[in-house]
Design a protein around this motif. Structure first.
Motif, PDB file in Angstrom:
ATOM      1  N   PRO A 183       0.807  -1.223   0.000  1.00  0.00           N
ATOM      2  CA  PRO A 183       0.000   0.000   0.000  1.00  0.00           C
ATOM      3  C   PRO A 183       0.840   1.273   0.000  1.00  0.00           C
ATOM      4  N   PHE A 184       2.036   1.227   0.639  1.00  0.00           N
ATOM      5  CA  PHE A 184       2.910   2.401   0.677  1.00  0.00           C
ATOM      6  C   PHE A 184       3.372   2.784  -0.726  1.00  0.00           C
ATOM      7  N   ALA A 185       3.814   1.800  -1.505  1.00  0.00           N
ATOM      8  CA  ALA A 185       4.301   2.083  -2.854  1.00  0.00           C
ATOM      9  C   ALA A 185       3.209   2.639  -3.742  1.00  0.00           C
ATOM     10  N   VAL A 186       1.991   2.110  -3.591  1.00  0.00           N
ATOM     11  CA  VAL A 186       0.867   2.554  -4.430  1.00  0.00           C
ATOM     12  C   VAL A 186       0.364   3.920  -3.998  1.00  0.00           C
ATOM     13  N   LYS A 187       0.115   4.079  -2.700  1.00  0.00           N
ATOM     14  CA  LYS A 187      -0.518   5.303  -2.199  1.00  0.00           C
ATOM     15  C   LYS A 187       0.451   6.472  -2.051  1.00  0.00           C
ATOM     16  N   SER A 188       1.671   6.189  -1.592  1.00  0.00           N
ATOM     17  CA  SER A 188       2.590   7.272  -1.249  1.00  0.00           C
ATOM     18  C   SER A 188       3.659   7.543  -2.301  1.00  0.00           C
ATOM     19  N   ARG A 189       4.018   6.542  -3.093  1.00  0.00           N
ATOM     20  CA  ARG A 189       5.089   6.728  -4.070  1.00  0.00           C
ATOM     21  C   ARG A 189       4.602   6.625  -5.515  1.00  0.00           C
ATOM     22  N   GLY A 190       3.301   6.468  -5.725  1.00  0.00           N
ATOM     23  CA  GLY A 190       2.742   6.499  -7.071  1.00  0.00           C
ATOM     24  C   GLY A 190       3.050   5.306  -7.941  1.00  0.00           C
ATOM     25  N   ALA A 191       3.387   4.167  -7.341  1.00  0.00           N
ATOM     26  CA  ALA A 191       3.673   2.963  -8.117  1.00  0.00           C
ATOM     27  C   ALA A 191       2.388   2.342  -8.640  1.00  0.00           C
ATOM     28  N   ASP A 192       2.481   1.671  -9.767  1.00  0.00           N
ATOM     29  CA  ASP A 192       1.336   0.964 -10.325  1.00  0.00           C
ATOM     30  C   ASP A 192       1.086  -0.306  -9.511  1.00  0.00           C
ATOM     31  N   ALA A 193      -0.181  -0.530  -9.122  1.00  0.00           N
ATOM     32  CA  ALA A 193      -0.508  -1.678  -8.267  1.00  0.00           C
ATOM     33  C   ALA A 193      -0.140  -2.995  -8.936  1.00  0.00           C
ATOM     34  N   GLY A 194      -0.367  -3.103 -10.232  1.00  0.00           N
ATOM     35  CA  GLY A 194      -0.020  -4.325 -10.946  1.00  0.00           C
ATOM     36  C   GLY A 194       1.470  -4.601 -10.930  1.00  0.00           C
ATOM     37  N   ASN A 195       2.292  -3.544 -11.103  1.00  0.00           N
ATOM     38  CA  ASN A 195       3.746  -3.703 -11.053  1.00  0.00           C
ATOM     39  C   ASN A 195       4.221  -4.135  -9.663  1.00  0.00           C
ATOM     40  N   VAL A 196       3.575  -3.574  -8.630  1.00  0.00           N
ATOM     41  CA  VAL A 196       3.954  -3.936  -7.259  1.00  0.00           C
ATOM     42  C   VAL A 196       3.672  -5.413  -7.011  1.00  0.00           C
ATOM     43  N   PHE A 197       2.473  -5.856  -7.369  1.00  0.00           N
ATOM     44  CA  PHE A 197       2.109  -7.262  -7.158  1.00  0.00           C
ATOM     45  C   PHE A 197       3.021  -8.196  -7.963  1.00  0.00           C
ATOM     46  N   LEU A 198       3.350  -7.803  -9.195  1.00  0.00           N
ATOM     47  CA  LEU A 198       4.202  -8.655 -10.028  1.00  0.00           C
ATOM     48  C   LEU A 198       5.617  -8.739  -9.472  1.00  0.00           C
ATOM     49  N   ALA A 199       6.183  -7.603  -9.069  1.00  0.00           N
ATOM     50  CA  ALA A 199       7.532  -7.601  -8.491  1.00  0.00           C
ATOM     51  C   ALA A 199       7.577  -8.419  -7.203  1.00  0.00           C
ATOM     52  N   LEU A 200       6.553  -8.258  -6.375  1.00  0.00           N
ATOM     53  CA  LEU A 200       6.491  -9.015  -5.133  1.00  0.00           C
ATOM     54  C   LEU A 200       6.349 -10.509  -5.422  1.00  0.00           C
ATOM     55  N   SER A 201       5.587 -10.853  -6.434  1.00  0.00           N
ATOM     56  CA  SER A 201       5.389 -12.262  -6.780  1.00  0.00           C
ATOM     57  C   SER A 201       6.705 -12.912  -7.210  1.00  0.00           C
ATOM     58  N   ILE A 202       7.454 -12.234  -8.064  1.00  0.00           N
ATOM     59  CA  ILE A 202       8.737 -12.784  -8.530  1.00  0.00           C
ATOM     60  C   ILE A 202       9.725 -12.904  -7.370  1.00  0.00           C
ATOM     61  N   ALA A 203       9.788 -11.874  -6.540  1.00  0.00           N
ATOM     62  CA  ALA A 203      10.702 -11.908  -5.393  1.00  0.00           C
ATOM     63  C   ALA A 203      10.292 -12.985  -4.390  1.00  0.00           C
ATOM     64  N   THR A 204       8.989 -13.193  -4.234  1.00  0.00           N
ATOM     65  CA  THR A 204       8.513 -14.221  -3.315  1.00  0.00           C
ATOM     66  C   THR A 204       8.857 -15.610  -3.834  1.00  0.00           C
ATOM     67  N   ALA A 205       8.794 -15.810  -5.153  1.00  0.00           N
ATOM     68  CA  ALA A 205       9.210 -17.090  -5.739  1.00  0.00           C
ATOM     69  C   ALA A 205      10.683 -17.349  -5.435  1.00  0.00           C
ATOM     70  N   LEU A 206      11.518 -16.317  -5.536  1.00  0.00           N
ATOM     71  CA  LEU A 206      12.930 -16.451  -5.176  1.00  0.00           C
ATOM     72  C   LEU A 206      13.070 -16.781  -3.696  1.00  0.00           C
ATOM     73  N   PHE A 207      12.291 -16.120  -2.875  1.00  0.00           N
ATOM     74  CA  PHE A 207      12.276 -16.352  -1.426  1.00  0.00           C
ATOM     75  C   PHE A 207      11.997 -17.824  -1.116  1.00  0.00           C
ATOM     76  N   VAL A 208      11.007 -18.401  -1.794  1.00  0.00           N
ATOM     77  CA  VAL A 208      10.658 -19.806  -1.582  1.00  0.00           C
ATOM     78  C   VAL A 208      11.796 -20.720  -2.033  1.00  0.00           C
ATOM     79  N   LEU A 209      12.359 -20.449  -3.200  1.00  0.00           N
ATOM     80  CA  LEU A 209      13.401 -21.308  -3.760  1.00  0.00           C
ATOM     81  C   LEU A 209      14.671 -21.329  -2.911  1.00  0.00           C
ATOM     82  N   LEU A 210      14.944 -20.248  -2.203  1.00  0.00           N
ATOM     83  CA  LEU A 210      16.167 -20.167  -1.402  1.00  0.00           C
ATOM     84  C   LEU A 210      16.045 -20.800  -0.018  1.00  0.00           C
ATOM     85  N   GLN A 211      14.833 -21.112   0.423  1.00  0.00           N
ATOM     86  CA  GLN A 211      14.656 -21.602   1.789  1.00  0.00           C
ATOM     87  C   GLN A 211      15.449 -22.882   2.065  1.00  0.00           C
TER      88      GLN A 211
END
Length: 433
Positions: A271-299
């Motif tokens: 919500p901070f990136a979307v509301k306060s820094r003007g990021a596109d919600a779709g880009n935020v969700f996509l970036a988080l999704s890719i990073a989360t996949a990396l997070f899972v793979l490294l466990q």
């Protein structure tokens, strides 16, 4: 479970065989818990004015985050009650109870009436559902951590522990992908009116699947052998302070940073990136999704690494790197997919050094008769104070025009964690007390 029953060996040196089904069943409750907490934070910008008065959008969002924070303060109570319950009646029984509370709370939120329909009854029902989920999560984290620590062979406790956040990361990834899908196919009006309910409904259904899956897991031998000691304890919470004060202080010290990392990257930044820094919600969700996949793979690799080099070096690298990098990373938050991917990717990759071994580290601090209670009470109290308030703090600072101060706050937590980790003994390969 003994080491021999947890693996398959031959004289020819066949590799250890992980009891994957049992580890998934033990971890799935934590996955569902964090899925629900993640979707609450990430979809809050859509349902805030549905549950609270719509006249002031900023106040409605703050009220939604305040409810998020309030539920966290029931986590220590849940950790105390359900942790003690697990020490007395078993990890398996306690994990059945926690998953039922979480799934039920998620379904209640999915069908909540709006403020326009029932007035203040809507936020009251939301608060009650979140309290149930807060207590559930307080018990689930401690009991699942204790379970994974107790069933693991000493030389492979890091590997077993990694399943805790493999499940968590997978669930958060599901929440993120669902967010990307819904923001892609529904417009703002549809998301605000009914689309936000879909993730909560999915969470409730997954919860009941997890309940079915857990029916097959055995109780741990460590609990069975030590339950009489637990029953004989008087004032067990005071016992943790009186007999294990250093362990309590160490748990609080590194949990402070762990919870700030979790809520910064998985919840507060969306919500901070979307509301306060003007990021596109779709880009935020996509970036988080890719990073989360990396997070899972490294466990699993990081859990295995800790079984080889030790817990302490891994934790020191995590806390030191977070202290140095969190403020520079925060300057990249804003429009543009590439910058967002760097922020989430670097932050979550570093965080795996901690999450992959969290159950091992926490289980190794306390003896069996107070393990559920010791983790449950002090871990959850720390999470309530620092994690539960993170979205509220970052939102309030943004409203005051001082959003950068939040990231210095996280850096300060990293310094405290680093100093705390220096005091930890190395525990790789040791037998649990």
């Amino acid at each position: 479970m003994t080491e021999q029953s947890a693996k398959t060996t031959t004289t020819g040196g066949r590799k250890h065989r992980l009891p994957v089904r049992m580890l998934v069943a033990a971890s799935i409750g934590n996955a569902i818990e964090w899925y629900d907490w993640t979707i609450y934070a990430t979809f809050s910008i859509y349902f805030a004015t549905q549950i609270f008065p719509a006249g002031n959008e900023a106040l409605a969002l703050l009220s939604t985050f305040a409810t998020y924070a309030l539920a966290f303060f029931f986590r220590p109570l849940g950790g105390f009650l359900l942790g003690r319950f697990a020490d007395l009646h078993g990890r398996r029984t306690a994990m059945f109870l926690t998953i039922m509370l979480m799934a039920g709370g998620s379904l209640v939120i999915a069908i909540l009436p709006t403020f326009e329909m029932v007035g203040w009854l809507a936020p009251i029902l939301l608060v009650l559902a979140r309290i149930a989920q807060g207590m559930s999560l307080g018990g689930e984290v401690s009991n699942a951590s204790a379970y994974l620590g107790e069933v693991a062979p000493p030389s492979r406790r890091g590997r077993y522990s990694s399943f805790f956040y493999i499940s968590t990361g997978t669930a958060v990834l599901l929440a993120s992908l669902l967010g990307a899908l819904l923001t892609g196919v529904l417009d703002q009006g549809q998301l605000a009116s009914w689309g936000w309910r879909i993730p909560f409904l999915v969470g409730g259904l997954i919860g009941f699947f997890g309940l079915w899956l857990r029916r097959t897991i055995p109780e741990t031998e460590q609990f069975e052998e030590n339950k009489k000691k637990a029953q004989e304890l008087k004032n067990p919470l005071l016992t943790t302070l009186r007999e294990h004060p250093k362990a309590v202080a160490q748990l609080v010290g590194f949990t402070l940073l762990s919870t700030l990392c979790y809520y910064t990257f998985f919840s507060a930044l969306t919500p901070f990136a979307v509301k306060s820094r003007g990021a596109d919600a779709g880009n935020v969700f996509l970036a988080l999704s890719i990073a989360t996949a990396l997070f899972v793979l490294l466990q699993y690799p990081m859990g295995a690494l800790s079984d080889r080099i030790g817990r302490k070096p891994q934790l020191l690298v995590w806390s030191a790197a977070t202290a140095v990098l969190i403020v520079p990373l925060s300057s990249l938050i804003g429009p543009g997919f590439g910058n967002l991917l760097v922020v989430f990717g670097v932050g979550l990759a570093l965080y795996t050094a901690m999450t992959s071994i969290a159950p091992a580290i926490m289980s190794e601090l306390f003896p069996t008769e107070v393990r559920g209670l010791g983790i449950g009470a002090w871990y959850n109290l720390t999470v309530a104070v620092f994690g539960g308030t993170a979205p509220l703090v970052i939102q309030a600072l943004s409203e005051a025009g001082a959003s950068q101060a939040f990231f210095w706050y996280v850096a300060g937590g990293a310094v405290i964690a680093f100093l705390t980790i220096l005091t930890l003994p190395e525990t790789k390969g040791t037998v649990l007390r």
